[in-house]
Design a protein around this motif. Sequence first.
Motif, PDB file in Angstrom:
ATOM      1  N   LEU A   1      -2.045  -1.856  -4.610  1.00 40.72           N
ATOM      2  CA  LEU A   1      -1.702  -2.247  -3.245  1.00 40.72           C
ATOM      3  C   LEU A   1      -0.363  -1.642  -2.827  1.00 40.72           C
ATOM      4  CD1 LEU A   1      -2.253  -3.882  -0.716  1.00 40.72           C
ATOM      5  CD2 LEU A   1      -1.368  -5.913  -1.871  1.00 40.72           C
TER       6      LEU A   1
ATOM      7  N   LEU B   1       1.940   5.035   0.524  1.00 49.28           N
ATOM      8  CA  LEU B   1       1.394   6.303   1.024  1.00 49.28           C
ATOM      9  C   LEU B   1       1.171   6.233   2.533  1.00 49.28           C
ATOM     10  CD1 LEU B   1      -0.991   7.159  -1.938  1.00 49.28           C
ATOM     11  CD2 LEU B   1       1.077   8.402  -1.284  1.00 49.28           C
ATOM     12  N   GLN B   2       0.722   5.057   2.979  1.00 50.18           N
ATOM     13  CA  GLN B   2       0.513   4.839   4.416  1.00 50.18           C
ATOM     14  C   GLN B   2       1.844   4.966   5.183  1.00 50.18           C
ATOM     15  OE1 GLN B   2      -1.589   1.127   4.727  1.00 50.18           O
ATOM     16  NE2 GLN B   2      -1.079   0.917   6.889  1.00 50.18           N
TER      17      GLN B   2
ATOM     18  N   LEU C   1       6.351   9.154  -4.701  1.00 46.16           N
ATOM     19  CA  LEU C   1       5.072   9.324  -4.010  1.00 46.16           C
ATOM     20  C   LEU C   1       5.175  10.333  -2.870  1.00 46.16           C
ATOM     21  CD1 LEU C   1       4.214   5.549  -4.127  1.00 46.16           C
ATOM     22  CD2 LEU C   1       2.891   7.346  -5.237  1.00 46.16           C
TER      23      LEU C   1
ATOM     24  N   GLN D   1       0.987   1.120  -3.823  1.00 45.36           N
ATOM     25  CA  GLN D   1       0.888   2.561  -3.543  1.00 45.36           C
ATOM     26  C   GLN D   1       0.126   2.828  -2.251  1.00 45.36           C
ATOM     27  OE1 GLN D   1       0.098   5.296  -6.638  1.00 45.36           O
ATOM     28  NE2 GLN D   1       1.389   4.255  -8.139  1.00 45.36           N
ATOM     29  N   MET D   2      -0.843   1.980  -1.946  1.00 48.67           N
ATOM     30  CA  MET D   2      -1.551   2.174  -0.667  1.00 48.67           C
ATOM     31  C   MET D   2      -0.585   1.973   0.498  1.00 48.67           C
ATOM     32  SD  MET D   2      -5.443   0.877  -1.068  1.00 48.67           S
ATOM     33  CE  MET D   2      -5.164  -0.784  -1.554  1.00 48.67           C
ATOM     34  N   GLN D   3       0.244   0.918   0.389  1.00 45.60           N
ATOM     35  CA  GLN D   3       1.243   0.680   1.447  1.00 45.60           C
ATOM     36  C   GLN D   3       2.211   1.852   1.532  1.00 45.60           C
ATOM     37  OE1 GLN D   3      -0.485  -2.259   2.858  1.00 45.60           O
ATOM     38  NE2 GLN D   3       1.629  -2.238   3.599  1.00 45.60           N
TER      39      GLN D   3
END
Lengths: 264, 439
Positions: free
Chosen positions: A77, A83-84, A115, A79-81
């Motif tokens: 979660l 990268l976004q 990242l 990393q998703m935040q």
Amino acid sequence: METRKIEIPVMADLFARGEKPEYLFWVGCAGAYDDRYKKVARAFAKILVHLNVSFAVLGKEETCTGDPARRAGNEMLFQMQALQNIELFKAYEVKKVITICPHCYNTFKNEYPDLGADFEVISYIDILNKFIDEGKLSINTDKFKNAKITYHDPCYLGRANGIYEQPRAILKKLGGELVEMERNRSFALCCGAGGAQMFKEAEHGNKEVFLERMDDVLKVDPNIIATACPFCMTMMTDGIKYKNQEEKMRNLDIAELIAESLNL
Amino acid sequence: MTKQIVFAIALLVTIGVFAYTISRIIRFFMLTRKGFAVNKLGKRLWVTLEVAFGQTKIFRRPVIGLMHALVFWGFCVILFGSIEMVIDGLFGVEKSLSVLGAFYNFMMATGDIFALLVAISIVVFLIRRVFLHIKRFEGIEMKKISHIDANVALSIILVLMLSLMGMNAAYLKWVELAGHEVHGVYPVSQHLTWLFIGMSVDTVFTHYQIYWWTHILLIFLFANLLPYSKHFHVFMSVPNVFLSRLEPLGKLPNMDNVTREVKLMMDPNAAFAAPATDAPIERFGVKDAEDVVWKSYFDALSCTECGRCTSVCPANITGKKLSPRKVMMDLRARMKEKGPMMLKNGRDYTDGKSLVRDYISEEELWACTTCNACAQECPINIDHPKLIVDMRRYLVMEEGSAPGELKAMFNNIENNGAPWQYSPEDRLVWAKDLEVNVQ
């Protein structure tokens, strides 16, 4: 005294007009939603406007940095935040970000580069201190000249990133008396809310961490506990209530102290 | 000649046993995972000089810190004399390094002074451990064996220092009686020669030899005991400081295997473009001893259980179960238990137990505030929070297990972009009706 209404510039609007602010003011979830910390976001925004700093916020495009998710073990979660957010920053060509939350600051500064992030991260404490040093921001010393202030070091500014002296430099300029708790700087005690503890009940023990910290505070008996982190603020404010000290002391963020001293 | 042969055998046995022990430990390291790359050697050297040789972090507790620093510096200078003893023993000579002249005199003098300083420090340490109740030395992880371990090591060091001073004093008396030339300067031991007054040359020489052998054989024994005790610290701590993570304490290492997954999720087209790898699928996070990166295991082996970490841990201070020291001790114990079986039966070996739960409970793991007080305090730069978060990563990503409120927080971030359940539409509410006073 006159007042002037101010609008907080939003990145998408500026971008649509072809304008690019110098700084992105990252408000953070606490600044946006926590009723107490909203006041800190307001105080800091007022100072930026007062100084004519070129900035904008993301508004409804802002999202969580993912810090609490990462510290609670949800790397996916986080990393998703991340990268976004990095995509969004790239789209707006963001080069400099100011944060009012040490957790956002730490994550942006130390963890996002892994990242692919490429922007400068500035803590509001650092930039306020810089404005003072440069003579742009002159603090009025009348307001707090009789105050006894103690500073509670947030772990993510202090130990995590070595920001110990800048907040103290600001507080010394306020004109009051700055008193140190026994555990200060790299020895400071956590408020108890970091590492995602903010979002859960504490594990079973014999005391709450913030009450242990309040005992440190009570030993120096200040009028003001100065904080620089939304989590610390929540915990210290709770501590004041638990110890029935509301009459005697206030918990204020450093940005609020400056705004209040300037009567903004 | 007999002395030389006996000495050579003793040295060979020492080196042999030590090499066996170290080779086993290296094989345990082979079970662990790759961590960060060791680069920036200049910076590492600086950290080593500052934190290890300068003992800067131990001085965070100034009084007892000074005593530890004296012991450390004492070890460093006395090492010179020990090397000479090995050369002397092997070649049947006396004071072989005295050819170094003034430098030799200086080293012998400092070694002699430090022998006394170390002895005094060790006596203080022993008194503290045996007679005073120091809170830092207690805790659920501190079993009787931990205390025995500490007292045995301290006693050995004390005997080492006393035998060294006895050896120097007997040497001085012997050369005086035999009319030989004195090699080296011994500012402390020269006041101890009265111990041998009235003895014949031969008797004094025998004394000299007894102290000499006691000292060197005890060093050999100690060196081989250390890897089996918490005092492996003596060998591991300086390298551990050299291998410190150099980033700010607040930074958690990125999980590259998760980055690959997330990128695939965000861009399914990349799935086809990604080259197939034969690399075994790694577990997300740390469940057991072999899941840790090599540095965490290095940390665990370097820990001497001083408890400075636990004494500043906010969770521990407030009576919660977490003790950063215990986390390190548990990893070490778990590898000691499982490592040999894995070496024998292969990496897939399982004994039905794991580091998480059988050694470290979820309750301990969820009590950490990641405040980094433990890592800040550790005199040898052990990184406890990293290992704690790695175990949380296992719990959350492999088992989907976390306190309910944290699961709710994850959901909120995923659905609303904030840890709280508020709508993104409300992100600018704080900015409404904002006014500034105009002076």
